[in-house]
Write a protein that holds these residues in place. Structure first.
Motif, PDB file in Angstrom:
ATOM      1  N   PRO A  59      37.153  63.230   3.350  1.00 59.69           N
ATOM      2  CA  PRO A  59      37.514  64.635   3.601  1.00 59.69           C
ATOM      3  C   PRO A  59      38.388  65.201   2.491  1.00 59.69           C
ATOM      4  N   TRP A  60      38.158  66.480   2.186  1.00 56.29           N
ATOM      5  CA  TRP A  60      38.895  67.149   1.116  1.00 56.29           C
ATOM      6  C   TRP A  60      39.862  68.177   1.683  1.00 56.29           C
ATOM      7  N   ALA A  61      39.391  68.988   2.626  1.00 56.83           N
ATOM      8  CA  ALA A  61      40.232  69.954   3.332  1.00 56.83           C
ATOM      9  C   ALA A  61      39.734  70.028   4.765  1.00 56.83           C
ATOM     10  N   ILE A  62      40.656  70.248   5.703  1.00 57.35           N
ATOM     11  CA  ILE A  62      40.266  70.235   7.115  1.00 57.35           C
ATOM     12  C   ILE A  62      41.166  71.187   7.895  1.00 57.35           C
ATOM     13  N   PHE A  63      40.556  71.862   8.900  1.00 55.13           N
ATOM     14  CA  PHE A  63      41.336  72.768   9.737  1.00 55.13           C
ATOM     15  C   PHE A  63      40.672  72.867  11.103  1.00 55.13           C
ATOM     16  N   HIS A  64      41.511  72.905  12.144  1.00 58.74           N
ATOM     17  CA  HIS A  64      41.027  73.017  13.519  1.00 58.74           C
ATOM     18  C   HIS A  64      41.285  74.420  14.031  1.00 58.74           C
ATOM     19  N   TYR A  65      40.226  75.048  14.577  1.00 59.54           N
ATOM     20  CA  TYR A  65      40.370  76.416  15.074  1.00 59.54           C
ATOM     21  C   TYR A  65      39.410  76.637  16.235  1.00 59.54           C
ATOM     22  N   GLN A  68      36.986  73.976  17.257  1.00 63.27           N
ATOM     23  CA  GLN A  68      36.029  73.585  16.225  1.00 63.27           C
ATOM     24  C   GLN A  68      36.795  73.029  15.029  1.00 63.27           C
ATOM     25  N   ILE A  69      36.218  72.049  14.368  1.00 64.10           N
ATOM     26  CA  ILE A  69      36.827  71.468  13.171  1.00 64.10           C
ATOM     27  C   ILE A  69      35.996  71.866  11.960  1.00 64.10           C
ATOM     28  N   TYR A  70      36.666  72.454  10.971  1.00 62.82           N
ATOM     29  CA  TYR A  70      36.016  72.830   9.723  1.00 62.82           C
ATOM     30  C   TYR A  70      36.529  71.889   8.639  1.00 62.82           C
ATOM     31  N   CYS A  71      35.604  71.234   7.956  1.00 60.06           N
ATOM     32  CA  CYS A  71      36.003  70.195   7.001  1.00 60.06           C
ATOM     33  C   CYS A  71      35.131  70.260   5.759  1.00 60.06           C
ATOM     34  N   SER A  72      35.763  70.130   4.602  1.00 58.98           N
ATOM     35  CA  SER A  72      35.021  69.989   3.352  1.00 58.98           C
ATOM     36  C   SER A  72      35.194  68.560   2.845  1.00 58.98           C
ATOM     37  N   PHE A  73      34.310  68.168   1.946  1.00 59.52           N
ATOM     38  CA  PHE A  73      34.302  66.790   1.463  1.00 59.52           C
ATOM     39  C   PHE A  73      34.302  66.760  -0.056  1.00 59.52           C
ATOM     40  N   ARG A  74      34.743  65.652  -0.561  1.00 54.58           N
ATOM     41  CA  ARG A  74      35.032  65.557  -1.992  1.00 54.58           C
ATOM     42  C   ARG A  74      33.827  65.843  -2.873  1.00 54.58           C
ATOM     43  N   SER A  75      32.654  65.408  -2.491  1.00 50.04           N
ATOM     44  CA  SER A  75      31.510  65.538  -3.400  1.00 50.04           C
ATOM     45  C   SER A  75      30.282  66.135  -2.732  1.00 50.04           C
ATOM     46  N   SER A  76      30.451  66.805  -1.582  1.00 45.45           N
ATOM     47  CA  SER A  76      29.273  67.312  -0.872  1.00 45.45           C
ATOM     48  C   SER A  76      29.056  68.812  -1.060  1.00 45.45           C
ATOM     49  N   HIS A  77      30.049  69.533  -1.612  1.00 43.09           N
ATOM     50  CA  HIS A  77      29.914  70.958  -1.924  1.00 43.09           C
ATOM     51  C   HIS A  77      29.516  71.789  -0.705  1.00 43.09           C
ATOM     52  N   VAL A  80      31.514  71.499   6.656  1.00 40.20           N
ATOM     53  CA  VAL A  80      30.839  70.989   7.849  1.00 40.20           C
ATOM     54  C   VAL A  80      31.656  71.382   9.079  1.00 40.20           C
ATOM     55  N   LYS A  81      30.984  71.883  10.098  1.00 41.34           N
ATOM     56  CA  LYS A  81      31.657  72.249  11.344  1.00 41.34           C
ATOM     57  C   LYS A  81      31.334  71.217  12.411  1.00 41.34           C
ATOM     58  N   THR A  82      32.363  70.809  13.155  1.00 41.41           N
ATOM     59  CA  THR A  82      32.204  69.821  14.218  1.00 41.41           C
ATOM     60  C   THR A  82      32.636  70.449  15.535  1.00 41.41           C
ATOM     61  N   ASP A  83      31.769  70.358  16.549  1.00 45.49           N
ATOM     62  CA  ASP A  83      32.115  70.960  17.834  1.00 45.49           C
ATOM     63  C   ASP A  83      32.834  69.956  18.733  1.00 45.49           C
ATOM     64  N   GLN A  84      33.133  70.354  19.970  1.00 41.11           N
ATOM     65  CA  GLN A  84      33.893  69.511  20.885  1.00 41.11           C
ATOM     66  C   GLN A  84      33.171  68.232  21.248  1.00 41.11           C
ATOM     67  N   GLN A  85      31.860  68.242  21.194  1.00 38.26           N
ATOM     68  CA  GLN A  85      31.075  67.049  21.533  1.00 38.26           C
ATOM     69  C   GLN A  85      30.904  66.109  20.347  1.00 38.26           C
ATOM     70  N   GLY A  86      31.453  66.485  19.187  1.00 40.00           N
ATOM     71  CA  GLY A  86      31.337  65.638  18.005  1.00 40.00           C
ATOM     72  C   GLY A  86      30.107  65.890  17.171  1.00 40.00           C
ATOM     73  N   ASN A  87      29.323  66.921  17.522  1.00 36.64           N
ATOM     74  CA  ASN A  87      28.138  67.254  16.731  1.00 36.64           C
ATOM     75  C   ASN A  87      28.561  67.925  15.429  1.00 36.64           C
ATOM     76  N   GLN A  88      27.972  67.491  14.328  1.00 38.04           N
ATOM     77  CA  GLN A  88      28.325  68.017  13.017  1.00 38.04           C
ATOM     78  C   GLN A  88      27.126  68.726  12.397  1.00 38.04           C
ATOM     79  N   PHE A  89      27.377  69.885  11.806  1.00 42.60           N
ATOM     80  CA  PHE A  89      26.304  70.587  11.117  1.00 42.60           C
ATOM     81  C   PHE A  89      26.887  71.378   9.960  1.00 42.60           C
TER      82      PHE A  89
END
Length: 213
Positions: A59-65, A68-77, A80-89
């Motif tokens: 993970p590069w940056a992450i915030f919960h709102y 929902q969890i909004y997260c960026s990654f070091r090399s994926s450009h 990614v959003k993650t919902d309460q059930q853990g689904n990522q898209f």
């Protein structure tokens, strides 16, 4: 009743007779060590392991709102959003060479620092990932400046490490003013909002935390 929390540990100790000073041991097997010379603490009567989530990469940056969890990654450009059930898209994707260094949310808007080589932009999205506005942030530091954006009231505050200052913008990108801040030290520092119109700055180089009002 004494409560101690550390990452995924939650310990309750039934002992109100004295103050208890605890730390997590440095060995790989997690255990609690009492720092006082008194007798060992009463064994915990409950342990709660908080559910963990396996991320796609570093993970590069992450915030919960709003759950929902909004997260960026070091090399994926991408973000990614993650919902309460853990689904990522994938929420927002960028061209190769773009890195998301900071993510914050306020009043149903997502604020992002996007870096392309040495050029940086503050991008503002709605919750459906549609771009609302963006503007140039003139910090030409080549090192990634993770966690350098906060939103307080109707102002966006972004760290400018090249010039050792905080730049204050309006929500639409108008440059309001600059605040000198010598505590900004490239990737050694991070900033966050304190909830009372103040900014907290951590300085890993000096092992200090500063509060600016």
């Amino acid at each position: 009743m004494f409560h101690f929390t550390y990452h995924d540990l939650f310990v309750i100790v039934d002992n109100t007779q004295r103050n208890i000073n605890l730390q997590l041991s440095s060995v790989k097997k997690k255990s609690l060590v009492e720092l006082s010379p008194h007798a060992p603490i009463t064994p915990p009567n409950s342990l709660l392991h908080v559910n963990s989530l396996e991320l796609l990469s570093t993970p590069w940056a992450i915030f919960h709102y709003e759950n929902q969890i909004y997260c960026s990654f070091r090399s994926s450009h991408k973000i990614v959003k993650t919902d309460q059930q853990g689904n990522q898209f994938d929420w927002v994707s960028y061209s190769s060479g773009a890195d998301v260094e900071s993510i914050r949310a306020k009043t149903d808007k997502i604020f992002v620092i996007l870096k392309k080589r040495r050029n940086r932009q503050v991008c503002v999205y709605d919750l459906s990932s549609q771009l609302i506005t963006s503007w140039q942030h003139y910090d030409f530091n080549h090192i990634n400046i993770r966690n350098k954006l906060v939103v307080i009231g109707n102002q966006v505050i972004v760290g400018d490490e090249s010039n050792k200052r905080l730049t204050v913008y309006s929500l639409t990108g108008d440059n309001i003013r600059h605040i000198p801040c010598t505590q900004l030290r490239y990737y050694y520092s991070s900033i966050c909002e304190a909830g009372d119109n103040s900014v907290i700055i951590t300085d890993r180089w000096s092992n200090k935390v500063y509060k600016l009002s």
